[in-house]
Design a protein around this motif. Structure first.
Motif, PDB file in Angstrom:
ATOM      1  N   LEU A 150       0.783  -1.240   0.000  1.00 19.08           N
ATOM      2  CA  LEU A 150       0.000   0.000   0.000  1.00 19.08           C
ATOM      3  C   LEU A 150       0.815   1.292   0.000  1.00 19.08           C
ATOM      4  CD1 LEU A 150      -2.821  -1.010   2.517  1.00 19.08           C
ATOM      5  CD2 LEU A 150      -2.944  -1.008   0.055  1.00 19.08           C
ATOM      6  N   SER A 151       2.123   1.212   0.297  1.00 21.33           N
ATOM      7  CA  SER A 151       2.864   2.478   0.446  1.00 21.33           C
ATOM      8  C   SER A 151       2.898   3.285  -0.847  1.00 21.33           C
ATOM      9  CB  SER A 151       4.277   2.212   0.939  1.00 21.33           C
ATOM     10  OG  SER A 151       4.945   1.418  -0.007  1.00 21.33           O
ATOM     11  N   GLU A 152       2.884   2.596  -1.985  1.00 24.21           N
ATOM     12  CA  GLU A 152       2.898   3.309  -3.267  1.00 24.21           C
ATOM     13  C   GLU A 152       1.553   3.988  -3.544  1.00 24.21           C
ATOM     14  OE1 GLU A 152       5.518   3.352  -5.760  1.00 24.21           O
ATOM     15  OE2 GLU A 152       6.598   2.891  -3.909  1.00 24.21           O
ATOM     16  N   LYS A 153       0.512   3.331  -3.056  1.00 24.85           N
ATOM     17  CA  LYS A 153      -0.844   3.793  -3.399  1.00 24.85           C
ATOM     18  C   LYS A 153      -1.376   4.831  -2.415  1.00 24.85           C
ATOM     19  CE  LYS A 153      -1.603   1.068  -6.916  1.00 24.85           C
ATOM     20  NZ  LYS A 153      -2.033   1.539  -8.243  1.00 24.85           N
ATOM     21  N   ILE A 154      -1.076   4.594  -1.113  1.00 25.48           N
ATOM     22  CA  ILE A 154      -1.604   5.527  -0.098  1.00 25.48           C
ATOM     23  C   ILE A 154      -0.608   6.677   0.024  1.00 25.48           C
ATOM     24  CG2 ILE A 154      -2.420   5.764   2.304  1.00 25.48           C
ATOM     25  CD1 ILE A 154      -4.014   3.604   1.005  1.00 25.48           C
ATOM     26  N   ASN A 155      -0.826   7.723  -0.735  1.00 24.62           N
ATOM     27  CA  ASN A 155       0.100   8.849  -0.658  1.00 24.62           C
ATOM     28  C   ASN A 155      -0.586  10.112  -0.148  1.00 24.62           C
ATOM     29  OD1 ASN A 155      -1.475   9.210  -2.856  1.00 24.62           O
ATOM     30  ND2 ASN A 155       0.161   8.907  -4.358  1.00 24.62           N
ATOM     31  N   THR A 156      -1.863   9.973   0.139  1.00 20.30           N
ATOM     32  CA  THR A 156      -2.570  11.169   0.603  1.00 20.30           C
ATOM     33  C   THR A 156      -2.503  11.247   2.126  1.00 20.30           C
ATOM     34  OG1 THR A 156      -4.573   9.853   0.588  1.00 20.30           O
ATOM     35  CG2 THR A 156      -4.239  11.341  -1.284  1.00 20.30           C
ATOM     36  N   ASN A 157      -2.247  12.388   2.602  1.00 25.89           N
ATOM     37  CA  ASN A 157      -2.263  12.606   4.049  1.00 25.89           C
ATOM     38  C   ASN A 157      -3.557  13.313   4.411  1.00 25.89           C
ATOM     39  OD1 ASN A 157       0.287  11.486   4.420  1.00 25.89           O
ATOM     40  ND2 ASN A 157       1.270  13.447   3.933  1.00 25.89           N
ATOM     41  N   GLY A 158      -4.477  12.532   4.980  1.00 27.84           N
ATOM     42  CA  GLY A 158      -5.782  13.109   5.301  1.00 27.84           C
ATOM     43  C   GLY A 158      -5.654  14.167   6.380  1.00 27.84           C
ATOM     44  N   LYS A 159      -6.155  15.364   6.095  1.00 31.84           N
ATOM     45  CA  LYS A 159      -6.064  16.430   7.091  1.00 31.84           C
ATOM     46  C   LYS A 159      -7.285  16.395   7.978  1.00 31.84           C
ATOM     47  CE  LYS A 159      -2.887  19.558   4.923  1.00 31.84           C
ATOM     48  NZ  LYS A 159      -2.563  20.904   4.495  1.00 31.84           N
ATOM     49  N   LEU A 160      -7.047  16.577   9.259  1.00 30.04           N
ATOM     50  CA  LEU A 160      -8.147  16.527  10.214  1.00 30.04           C
ATOM     51  C   LEU A 160      -8.314  17.874  10.888  1.00 30.04           C
ATOM     52  CD1 LEU A 160      -7.559  13.127  12.002  1.00 30.04           C
ATOM     53  CD2 LEU A 160      -9.550  13.739  10.664  1.00 30.04           C
ATOM     54  N   LEU A 161      -9.542  18.179  11.237  1.00 28.65           N
ATOM     55  CA  LEU A 161      -9.811  19.422  11.963  1.00 28.65           C
ATOM     56  C   LEU A 161      -9.291  19.308  13.392  1.00 28.65           C
ATOM     57  CD1 LEU A 161     -13.508  20.053  10.900  1.00 28.65           C
ATOM     58  CD2 LEU A 161     -11.546  21.445  10.273  1.00 28.65           C
ATOM     59  N   GLY A 162      -8.907  20.427  13.957  1.00 31.12           N
ATOM     60  CA  GLY A 162      -8.399  20.427  15.333  1.00 31.12           C
ATOM     61  C   GLY A 162      -9.421  19.901  16.323  1.00 31.12           C
ATOM     62  N   THR A 163     -10.716  20.264  16.086  1.00 31.04           N
ATOM     63  CA  THR A 163     -11.772  19.807  17.006  1.00 31.04           C
ATOM     64  C   THR A 163     -11.923  18.285  16.942  1.00 31.04           C
ATOM     65  OG1 THR A 163     -13.294  20.368  15.258  1.00 31.04           O
ATOM     66  CG2 THR A 163     -13.173  21.898  17.119  1.00 31.04           C
ATOM     67  N   ALA A 164     -11.784  17.737  15.729  1.00 33.02           N
ATOM     68  CA  ALA A 164     -11.908  16.276  15.568  1.00 33.02           C
ATOM     69  C   ALA A 164     -10.806  15.570  16.332  1.00 33.02           C
ATOM     70  CB  ALA A 164     -11.845  15.902  14.093  1.00 33.02           C
ATOM     71  N   ILE A 165      -9.603  16.123  16.242  1.00 36.14           N
ATOM     72  CA  ILE A 165      -8.462  15.532  16.946  1.00 36.14           C
ATOM     73  C   ILE A 165      -8.703  15.569  18.450  1.00 36.14           C
ATOM     74  CG2 ILE A 165      -6.003  15.902  17.517  1.00 36.14           C
ATOM     75  CD1 ILE A 165      -6.192  14.833  14.787  1.00 36.14           C
ATOM     76  N   SER A 166      -9.129  16.755  18.930  1.00 35.16           N
ATOM     77  CA  SER A 166      -9.306  16.863  20.384  1.00 35.16           C
ATOM     78  C   SER A 166     -10.434  15.948  20.858  1.00 35.16           C
ATOM     79  CB  SER A 166      -9.552  18.308  20.819  1.00 35.16           C
ATOM     80  OG  SER A 166     -10.362  18.939  19.893  1.00 35.16           O
ATOM     81  N   PHE A 167     -11.505  15.803  20.034  1.00 33.90           N
ATOM     82  CA  PHE A 167     -12.602  14.908  20.400  1.00 33.90           C
ATOM     83  C   PHE A 167     -12.094  13.469  20.527  1.00 33.90           C
ATOM     84  CE2 PHE A 167     -16.016  12.033  18.807  1.00 33.90           C
ATOM     85  CZ  PHE A 167     -16.806  12.078  19.947  1.00 33.90           C
ATOM     86  N   ARG A 168     -11.257  13.077  19.574  1.00 34.62           N
ATOM     87  CA  ARG A 168     -10.736  11.696  19.599  1.00 34.62           C
ATOM     88  C   ARG A 168      -9.821  11.477  20.804  1.00 34.62           C
ATOM     89  NH1 ARG A 168      -9.831  10.727  13.110  1.00 34.62           N
ATOM     90  NH2 ARG A 168     -11.999  11.132  12.631  1.00 34.62           N
ATOM     91  N   ILE A 169      -8.996  12.469  21.081  1.00 33.86           N
ATOM     92  CA  ILE A 169      -8.077  12.325  22.215  1.00 33.86           C
ATOM     93  C   ILE A 169      -8.875  12.238  23.530  1.00 33.86           C
ATOM     94  CG2 ILE A 169      -6.282  13.531  23.571  1.00 33.86           C
ATOM     95  CD1 ILE A 169      -5.140  14.487  20.858  1.00 33.86           C
ATOM     96  N   ILE A 170      -9.903  13.104  23.634  1.00 33.74           N
ATOM     97  CA  ILE A 170     -10.721  13.089  24.865  1.00 33.74           C
ATOM     98  C   ILE A 170     -11.437  11.742  25.009  1.00 33.74           C
ATOM     99  CG2 ILE A 170     -12.773  14.126  25.974  1.00 33.74           C
ATOM    100  CD1 ILE A 170     -11.771  16.825  24.770  1.00 33.74           C
ATOM    101  N   SER A 171     -11.981  11.247  23.893  1.00 32.47           N
ATOM    102  CA  SER A 171     -12.685   9.949  23.942  1.00 32.47           C
ATOM    103  C   SER A 171     -11.734   8.846  24.371  1.00 32.47           C
ATOM    104  CB  SER A 171     -13.257   9.596  22.570  1.00 32.47           C
ATOM    105  OG  SER A 171     -13.989  10.634  22.060  1.00 32.47           O
TER     106      SER A 171
END
Lengths: 467, 174
Positions: free
Chosen positions: B50-71
């Protein structure tokens, strides 16, 4: 030579050979049909020699040890092995007529061998791992259509649920491991039952863990979907029976059967109801698979009385009907018509034989008179009546919804619209296969005794439940 | 904040190493090393396929990150507090229960949070790892180790195959 070697190792070995030949679809198809039929015939004819001193010139050793664990197949299991390979023969024949991807033939042989392995492994808590392995192998087969649609969410949900079932079943098995010989404390029994319940709920798509079924069906080829879900559910149900059969403490636990009865009832009502609102054939098939699961759970819930026989006969008739409807749906879509209910209007003119098996299969699944499903469902309803009339009322409600769904499909396919589409598009083998399946389903409805004899043999391994 | 496929692979490899170190306490080294080898093989399969194919770095919103960390934090605290209650249910060392449940439930969280197939693939592998940490002290058989090892490699292979076939089709479409 041992029985597990013949019905587990050899089929897996041959599926590797078939994989090498996969570029040649007709050869792989014919070989897999021949092989599965040979495995079916051999399971009924080759004896398994359980006692060393037995007076038989040739017979198979019942056990095979791999990595310190035993795979055991006794002579009472031969009808069960025959069932797996008979069904593979039928599914493969159906797929061959539709020129399905050769990967399916290879998978069907390998997965059935794994199902037999799951059934035979001792201690049988390892069975859940082998069933999980069937779901891993199923992913490339299921993805052959869903990845083309770019819709793999159903596939990923299917695998997530199957994966989640493994920890619970393994832990429950570990809990109950000592229960075969020694009594288990009440507290431990409750904990093990909860773990077992969760494991089977994930594996067998009990409500509310059934949501992946219609999503997966909507993004799969009907034959692939029905074969895979049916195989996993079937071996899952045998595993459940084995748990109940082997552990006397679980068998006599008062909560088990009423709980199963409620789950089965909810499954029947919900799947029957949702099938009525489904707008395409693939989703209808998915809900009918769930409906049959619900009926099987209800059959198991009547175990102290007629449960095992009911279970095996509903399983047999359900399998035949599901082969019929999945094959017919795929045949219709192959010739350019889609799966939507609007696209099947007036279809009988173009596909008269396919339409007939589709309708007969649907009617048999809700227990219409003159079909294979009639007698077992009558029997089930009369058995449920001994517990409570409300069980009968709700089961009939679910079946009524399923019957209305079948009626709706019937009126659509026999609608006189589209007069231009005259002339059958079906080949001679398709017609023969349709007539063959339809006749079997109808004859099993008219003469249920023959199916009952086989059904009785099928449940012999679960001797404790027959007492 | 970016999601990097390679860093996820590295974290997965480290998690496999830590699982191996945990299992090593209850299993003989020959059997425990099966887990490490199969796990790293799964990482390798994912990396190669997959390393050749998965080249996109999905950007996440800051709120989404904090929600995941809190969860994740909430779940971790919950498990830490209630794990001792499970000792009567599963008689193993408390460390195994806490770590196993942490990995198991965080991967279930990941299954719910992430919709992309590759992230679900990572979640499946970690879920299985969490279960193995709990189950290894209970039973240590060669067949179990072999089937679970095949599970890790099988999931990596089949998951990559499904992702590749889906993606190559998306690319071929105009």
């Amino acid at each position: 030579m041992s029985a597990p070697f013949v019905w587990v190792i050899l089929p897996i070995f041959f599926s590797f050979i078939l994989y090498i030949l996969r570029k040649n679809q007709p050869v792989v198809g014919i070989l897999s049909i021949g092989l599965s039929f040979l495995l079916f015939a051999s399971s009924l004819t080759i004896p398994i020699q359980e006692n060393v001193g037995e007076n038989s010139r040739f017979g198979l050793n019942p056990s095979l040890t791999i990595l310190g664990r035993e795979f055991l197949l006794i002579s009472a299991d031969k009808y069960l092995i025959a069932l797996f390979y008979l069904l593979v023969t039928l599914w493969n024949t159906a797929s061959f007529l539709l020129e399905i991807d050769p990967l399916f033939f290879i998978f069907s042989i390998a997965s059935s061998a794994l199902a037999v392995a799951a059934y035979s492994v001792t201690p049988f808590i390892y069975a859940s791992l082998l069933i999980g392995f069937i779901s891993i192998l199923a992913m490339p087969v299921l993805s052959s259509y869903s990845s083309k649609q770019g819709n793999v969410s159903g596939l990923f949900r299917f695998f997530s649920y199957q994966l989640l079932s493994i920890p619970f079943l393994l832990l429950a098995g570990w809990f109950l491991a000592g229960g075969e010989i020694a009594p288990v404390a009440e507290q431990e029994l409750i904990q093990a039952s909860v773990l077992l319940g969760l494991g089977f709920a994930f594996m067998l798509a009990f409500f509310p863990f059934h949501i992946w079924t219609p999503i997966l069906a909507d993004a799969s080829i009907p034959i692939h979907f029905s074969f895979i879900t049916r195989l996993i559910f079937q071996i899952g149900f045998f595993l459940l029976l084995k748990f109940i059969n082997n552990f006397s403490w679980l068998r006599e636990f008062q909560v088990i059967y009423p709980a199963l009865r409620v789950i089965g009832l909810v499954m029947v009502v919900i799947s029957g109801m949702w099938s009525f609102f489904a707008m395409n054939l693939r989703k209808i098939i998915a809900y009918y698979v769930l409906l049959n699961n619900g009926l099987l759970i209800l059959a198991i819930s009547t175990i102290p009385e007629k449960g095992p026989l009911l279970f095996s006969i509903i399983l047999l008739t359900g399998n035949l009907s599901l082969i019929g409807i999945s094959w017919a749906a795929q045949n219709i879509s192959k010739y350019g018509r889609g799966f939507s209910l609007d696209q099947i209007i007036g279809l009988y003119k173009k596909f008269p034989f396919t339409v007939i098996i589709f309708i007969i299969g649907l009617f048999s699944l809700w227990g219409s008179p003159l079909t294979a499903g009639f007698w077992p469902l009558q029997f089930l309803i009369s058995s449920l009546n001994t517990y409570s009339a409300s069980f009968v009322v709700f089961t009939l409600l679910g079946l009524l919804f399923a019957a209305m769904t079948s009626m709706r499909v019937l009126f659509r396919v026999f609608s006189p619209e589209r007069p231009n589409e005259m002339g059958s598009k079906e080949s001679l083998p398709v017609k023969i296969f349709s007539i063959f399946l339809s006749l079997i389903i109808i004859l099993m409805g008219i003469f249920p005794k023959f199916a009952t004899i086989y059904a009785m043999e099928l449940i012999q391994p679960f001797g404790m439940l027959l007492k | 904040m970016e999601f990097s496929f390679k860093s996820n692979l590295m974290l997965l490899a480290i998690l496999y190493l830590m699982t191996f170190l945990m299992v090593l306490q209850v299993w003989p080294i020959a059997l425990a090393s099966v887990k490490l080898i199969s796990g790293w093989m799964a990482v390798l399969v994912l990396g190669i396929m997959l390393s050749e194919k998965i080249n996109t770095n999905g950007k996440l919103l800051g709120t989404a990150i904090s929600f995941r960390i809190i969860s994740a934090l909430l779940f971790s605290i919950f498990i830490y507090l209630f794990a001792p209650e499970l000792l009567f249910l599963i008689p193993i060392d408390i460390e195994f229960i806490i770590l196993g449940l942490q990995i198991f439930f965080l991967s279930i969280l990941a299954l719910g949070f992430f919709t992309s197939p590759i992230q679900q693939l990572f979640a499946w592998l970690t879920l299985l790892m969490g279960f193995e940490v709990i189950y290894s002290p209970l039973e240590g058989s060669a067949l179990l180790a072999a089937i679970l090892a095949l599970f890790h490699i099988g999931i990596a292979l089949v998951g990559s195959y499904v992702i590749l076939t889906t993606q190559s089709l998306e690319e071929s479409q105009p």
